[in-house]
Design an enzyme around this catalytic site. Structure first.
Site, PDB file in Angstrom:
ATOM      1  N   GLY B  13       1.070  -1.001   0.248  1.00 49.76           N
ATOM      2  CA  GLY B  13       0.086   0.205   0.102  1.00 49.76           C
ATOM      3  C   GLY B  13       1.114   1.345  -0.074  1.00 49.76           C
ATOM      4  CG  ASP B 143      -0.581  -0.801   8.189  1.00 54.62           C
ATOM      5  OD1 ASP B 143      -1.458  -0.057   8.234  1.00 54.62           O
ATOM      6  OD2 ASP B 143      -0.601  -1.634   7.286  1.00 54.62           O
ATOM      7  CG  MET B 189      -6.822   2.140   6.438  1.00 53.46           C
ATOM      8  SD  MET B 189      -5.919   2.356   4.952  1.00 53.46           S
ATOM      9  CE  MET B 189      -6.908   1.971   3.600  1.00 53.46           C
ATOM     10  CD  GLU B 246      -8.790  -1.809   7.637  1.00 51.58           C
ATOM     11  OE1 GLU B 246      -9.575  -1.972   6.910  1.00 51.58           O
ATOM     12  OE2 GLU B 246      -7.453  -1.720   7.635  1.00 51.58           O
ATOM     13  CG  LEU B 297     -10.525  10.057   1.367  1.00 54.98           C
ATOM     14  CD1 LEU B 297     -11.652  11.033   2.073  1.00 54.98           C
ATOM     15  CD2 LEU B 297     -10.311  10.163  -0.002  1.00 54.98           C
ATOM     16  CD  GLN B 298      -6.966   5.670   6.763  1.00 54.53           C
ATOM     17  OE1 GLN B 298      -6.530   5.149   8.279  1.00 54.53           O
ATOM     18  NE2 GLN B 298      -7.846   5.020   6.530  1.00 54.53           N
ATOM     19  NE  ARG B 299      -3.187   3.533   0.578  1.00 48.35           N
ATOM     20  CZ  ARG B 299      -3.445   2.120   0.163  1.00 48.35           C
ATOM     21  NH1 ARG B 299      -3.436   1.246   0.916  1.00 48.35           N
ATOM     22  NH2 ARG B 299      -3.420   1.762  -1.292  1.00 48.35           N
TER      23      ARG B 299
END
Lengths: 419, 419
Positions: B13, B143, B189, B246, B297-299
Site C-alpha cells: 500500500g 501501519d 485503517m 477496521e 484518504l488517510q494514506r
C-alpha cells in the site's frame, strides 16, 4: 439612534467557515457605536427560545479572531424549524419576549434554505407586532443550494476538500490497480443537489481524467451504463475513480442507499450508497474495490479552506451587521459574481422572501451528456470558488490551533419555556 | 569501482510520502558517480519480473523534485509476495536475468514487513548465486508496524490527518448534538495493529477530550462497556466522538466488520465496522449518528503532510543509495530516536533479517486501562511524529500541484515472462 443589542444564531449543518462569519459579525459590531452587546444564541434558535444567550463581551479579541480559522459552530447550532405563526404562536410570543427582555434590535440568522425561511418568518412576526427588530439572514451551507447568491459560504471549502481528496486518492488507486484495488469510490454529501459531487470533477481537467465517474442526485442511476463506464475506465486507464452523491436515486426514484444493505437486525441501512456501488462492481465486474465516506470530514476540513470561501464567509458577516444597523429588515447579504476569470465578486443584498424554501439544483448543462461528469460551463462556474489557501495556524504539537469559546450564559430574565 | 545501475521498487500500500523517498533515492543517485542509471520498476516487483523498467533519466530534475510533494506511488506499486526460493525458482531466476540484462548492482525495495521479507530473500538469492547486487530495504507503511525503526515513513502523515480530522469533526458534532447528531464515528485503517487508531487520541490533551472513545484491534470489543462509555460521554459532554480501527474484533476473535451488515445478496459486507457500531448505538441508546470511513484518504492526504514524516521519508531514500553504494547488502535504513522532546532522530542501519515478517503491535501500556484511550506514554512516543507542516505547492486553480511522471519503458532485452 439608540443603541440596541444584536443576537446572532447559527443554524442547520455547520461548515468549516461559519465561524468566520461569526467573526465578521462580532468584529464589525465591536467597532460600530450603534450596536451594544452581541449575543450568540446557544445552539441556535433553541437557545433563543430557552433564553440561553452567550454574551460575547466575555470573549477576548484574540478568541474572536481565532473563530476565523476554527471549524464547527462556536455557539452550537440546531435543526429546528419554526412552524407558521398560527400553528405555533407560543414560540413566536416567546421570541418576542426574549427580544424585549434583552433589548435585541438586530437579529442575525446564519443558515441555509430553512433558516432563510425562519429568519423571514421572524421578520414578519416582528413587523406584525410593531417590534423594532431588524432581521437579517446570513447565508451558509455546504450544499450550495441557495438561490440568488453566486455561492454559499462553506461550499467552496467543501469543494476544495472533495476535489483535493479525490485527486489524492486517485493517485493512490492508480498505483495499486495492477495487482490490487481497481475501483475507488468516494461518497459525498448532497441529498438533493449535486453541487458537492460536481466539485469532485474539478480534480481532472477533463471528463476522462479521474474521477472518471460522478453520480449526481439529478441523474437517475442507470446500472448498465454505470458498469459499462467502470469497465471502460479500467480497460483504458487501469482503474476507475468514482465520486457519488449520497442522494443518488434509481429509475424509480428510490435512494440507492436504501436499496442495498440491511443490518444484522434486517433493517435497511441508510447512508451507504458507496457500499451498494462497491458490491455491484464486485458482483458484476469482479474488480477489487475500496470506498471512503467523507461525511462530516468534508464540512469541517478547515485545514484545507478555500481562501475565496473564507473571505466570502467573513464578508457576509460584516455586511450583515451593516445591513442590520441600516435598518434593512428581512434581507440577506449575498455574493454577486462580477467576473469569472479572474473571479471578482461583491456583496449584494437580497430579499429573504426570494431565498426562503427554494433549492437551487445543479443545472443540467453543468453535467455531461452521458451523465457521469461535469461540463466546461460547470468548471467555469465552480473553479474560482476553491482558489487560494487559508491555513489555520498550527500549534507546536502539530495540530491546528482551534479555539473553543466560553459558553457562559447571560442571566435569564424570563420564566422557563418548554420546547 | 565500476558504475552500476540501480533498480528502485515501490511495494504494498502506498503512502502520501513514499514518493519523497523515491525523490531522495533519485536525487542522491544523480549526484553519486558510482551510480549509473536509476530504474523505477513499473508496479513494483511485478515490473521487474516483466522487465518493465522506467529509466528515470527521462525525468527532469523539476519532475523528480515534485515527487517530494506528490502522493501515491509514482512508478506504481503491487501486492505480490515472492514465495520461498524452492517453491518458485523460476521467479528468482527471472530476477537474476533482469538484473544481469540491465547491469543492476543496487536493488532498493521500498515497502513494509512483507517487502522486507522479499528484499531479504532477493539478497539471499543474489548471494547464493554470487551475483554482485546490493539489496537494500527501504521502510514505508502507514501501519507503523515495522520493528526496529522508531517509526515508518508514511505513518506520521496519516497520524496527522487522523488527529486533525477527528478534531475537526468533533467540533462539528459538538455543534449539532443538542438537537441532532450525538455520536460521530470515524473508521480508520490498521487491520492488525492499532497505531493509526491511537493517532486519533492526539486530538485531545487527555482521555476525556474528543475522541472520547478509541477502539483498537488489540482490545477485544466489550459491547456493554462501549455502550456505557458512549452514554457517559453524551451525558457529560453532550456528544461522543469515536475512532475505530477496521480491525476491531469481538470476544471470539471475529472481526466486528464481518458480524454486522449483509448486502442485498445476503453476503457478509466487509470493511464496515463503523456501520456496525452506528447501528448498535442507534438500537441500544437511540442516539442519532454519523460516520465517516477515511479509507485511502488517510494514506494519500499529502495536503496535510507531517514535516517530520516527510523529512524522514526523504532521508531513508538518501541513505538507501549511500548504503547501496557502500555495499551494505541486506540492510535497511531505519529511524533512530535520540530524544523525545524536542524530538531528535537520525538514520541508523538495521539488518533486513531482523525486520522481515515481524509485526510491531501497539504496546498495552500505550492504551488506557479501560481500553478506550491512549496513555501519556503513547502521546510521548507519537506526538513528535506529526509535528510540522509541509504543504504541497498549489496551482492557480486551487488544487495541489501533483506530478505524474512518464512511464515510458526502457527497451526490453529478454523474452516475455509470464507471472
Amino acid at each position: 439612534m439608540s443603541k440596541k443589542n444584536a443576537l446572532y444564531c447559527q443554524s442547520g449543518g455547520v461548515t468549516a467557515v461559519i465561524n468566520a462569519t461569526a467573526c465578521g459579525v462580532i468584529q464589525t459590531a465591536r467597532n460600530n457605536p450603534n450596536v451594544g452587546t452581541v449575543f450568540g444564541a446557544k445552539n441556535g434558535i433553541i437557545g433563543v427560545l430557552r433564553e440561553e444567550l452567550v454574551d460575547t463581551a466575555q470573549h477576548s479579541d484574540e478568541d474572536i479572531a481565532a473563530l476565523k480559522h476554527t471549524p464547527g459552530g462556536a455557539f452550537g447550532s440546531c435543526r429546528y424549524k419554526l412552524k407558521d405563526m398560527e400553528a405555533q404562536r407560543a414560540e413566536y410570543e416567546r421570541l418576542i419576549d426574549v427580544f424585549k427582555a434583552h433589548n435585541i434590535g438586530y437579529f442575525l440568522y446564519n443558515g441555509g434554505g430553512d433558516s432563510s425561511d425562519t429568519a423571514f418568518k421572524v421578520s414578519q412576526m416582528a413587523k406584525a407586532r410593531g417590534l423594532d427588530v431588524t432581521c437579517i439572514g446570513v447565508p451558509k451551507t455546504i450544499d450550495n443550494d441557495l438561490p440568488v447568491t453566486d455561492t454559499c459560504p462553506g461550499f467552496g471549502t467543501t469543494a476544495k476538500y472533495i476535489a483535493t481528496s479525490i485527486m489524492e486518492a486517485s493517485l493512490d488507486v492508480e498505483s495499486m490497480a495492477e495487482s490490487s484495488t481497481k475501483v475507488f469510490i468516494m461518497e459525498v454529501m448532497g441529498r438533493h443537489a449535486g453541487w458537492i459531487a460536481a466539485a469532485g470533477g474539478l480534480a481532472g481537467k477533463s471528463h476522462n481524467e479521474p474521477p472518471q465517474i460522478i453520480l449526481f442526485p439529478e441523474i437517475p442511476f442507470d446500472q448498465a451504463a454505470f458498469l459499462a463506464r467502470v469497465k471502460w475506465s479500467v480497460d483504458n486507464h487501469g482503474y476507475c475513480s468514482i465520486v457519488v452523491s449520497e442522494g443518488v436515486r434509481d429509475q424509480a426514484g428510490q435512494f440507492l442507499a436504501d436499496a442495498g444493505t440491511v443490518d444484522a437486525f434486517g433493517h435497511s441501512q441508510l447512508g451507504g450508497v458507496a457500499v451498494v456501488l462497491a458490491q455491484l462492481v464486485k458482483e458484476q465486474l469482479g474488480y477489487k474495490y475500496h470506498y471512503a465516506i467523507s461525511d462530516y470530514l468534508q464540512r469541517s476540513a478547515r485545514h484545507l479552506a478555500s481562501k475565496t470561501d473564507l473571505e466570502q464567509a467573513y464578508a457576509v458577516g460584516v455586511k450583515a451587521i451593516e445591513l442590520a444597523v441600516a435598518g434593512r429588515n428581512s434581507v440577506m447579504p449575498v455574493i454577486k459574481r462580477l467576473q469569472d476569470d479572474p473571479y471578482q465578486w461583491e456583496i449584494a443584498t437580497a430579499e429573504l422572501k426570494d431565498l426562503a424554501n427554494v433549492e437551487k439544483m445543479l443545472p443540467r448543462e453543468y453535467i455531461t451528456e452521458d451523465g457521469f461528469g461535469i461540463t466546461d460551463a460547470c468548471r467555469k462556474y465552480m473553479q474560482p470558488l476553491i482558489v487560494g489557501e487559508a491555513y489555520p495556524p498550527y500549534n507546536k504539537n502539530g495540530l491546528p490551533h482551534y479555539v473553543r469559546i466560553s459558553q457562559h450564559l447571560t442571566d435569564k430574565k424570563l420564566p422557563v419555556f418548554d420546547i
